[in-house]
Design an enzyme around this catalytic site. Sequence first.
Site, mmCIF file in Angstrom:
data_model
loop_
_atom_site.group_PDB
_atom_site.id
_atom_site.type_symbol
_atom_site.label_atom_id
_atom_site.label_comp_id
_atom_site.label_asym_id
_atom_site.label_seq_id
_atom_site.Cartn_x
_atom_site.Cartn_y
_atom_site.Cartn_z
ATOM 1 C CB CYS A 1 2.217 16.693 12.850
ATOM 2 S SG CYS A 1 1.881 18.034 11.697
ATOM 3 C CB CYS B 1 -0.919 -0.006 1.216
ATOM 4 S SG CYS B 1 -1.723 1.565 1.551
#
Length: 426
Positions: free
Chosen positions: A384, A87
């Site tokens: 982040c 993926c």
Amino acid sequence: MSRAPGTKRIPLSREVQEAAIDGFTHGGEGVARIEGKAVFVPGALPGERVALRVVDDRKRWARAELVEVLTGSDLRAAEDDPQRHRCGGCDLEHVTPAGQLRLKTRVVREQLQRLGGLDAPPVADALEVGPAVGYRNRARFHVDGDGRLGFFLPGSHDVLPAAGCRALSADVVAVATEIGTTSASEVTVRAHGDTRAVVLAPGPGGLELPEGTFDLLLEQPDGTTVAMRGDGVLTEGVAGFHYRFDATAFFQNNTAGAAALVREVLAAVAEPATGGVEGALVWDLYAGVGLLSLPLAAAGAEVVAVEGHEEAAAWASRNADDAGLAVEVRAEGVHRFLRTSRSGDAPTDPPDVVVLDPPRDGAGEDVVRDLVALAPATIVYVACDPAALARDAKMLVAGGYRLAGAQPLDLFPMTHHVETVATFTR
């Protein structure tokens, strides 16, 4: 190796060749050196010797595909997962859980050193925050030609079915299964607490709305949504606080990770060097729907929450009211708010502490410059992206702050992503 001026660049060989991996990028790729050039190798780990094939050769760097691991690292997981290297979303599935924490600690430290220019930055070991599987409460699925939900395979439009994804929560998988097949082009599934919502992006043809026990929204061409079933309001509990927000609003995709962020931010604000939480004036910048504002107010701080997205700011205000907490919510952009504050026109006193939770690309030069001019005693930065943190840290240090500590948190196991709570003091 360098070339004499004017000499022609010799391309790297496209044949399979051996190389040692000695570095690791913040994007999760191993780094080899071939003829003096950095070569990025997805799937390779520091300390390994591998066989690789260069697939993209640029002037200053190259990218290669991993052909074989000749000498493995102790960080490499012993068993392959069925979706590993397919993926592309979970790009560290080939690393042991302990190895992922080590690599993420290394990445945060190296980014602060290389991009931030900090010598021996005080970076703590990365912490796991909860289960390494089944943690994602949100997924945006593509749809294959048969109408099945899934994720694009790397470099193609072939879809890997969603069933069996180890990162998704059981509730998200259950909703995806309930939908079955669809003619939509993309489907976003969110499962927070006991609430569920699905947002459909229509395809080129007709769209049949799926039945199910979830709120259903339709994405319009301009990006807005219209509710087709239910109101699309989600509810999530984090660290004893309850939050409501609409299905298109940002909220942490890992509930245990959100609780860890609350814990670490409260601990940073409560440090004796900051004067503690009780009675402190705290500006929560990029406050979203109030994830950090509510716990700070409950701990005794006077909180001003600043959020440029009007709907998110409205939810922050509602969530504070629902909790019986006094939070002043300012629905305006952070840069504009800071500029007004610097001019002396803001209806609030200068803060004792600033909690800064910017988007992925960081706070940026303008915001950092304004913060330095306002000179709060402490800035607690929730990052982040380690590179964005490092760039902003460099400017903060140049403006008279020091990095007192940085705590990486593994909110997204099996991926290269890492959150960091960094504390800066004057």
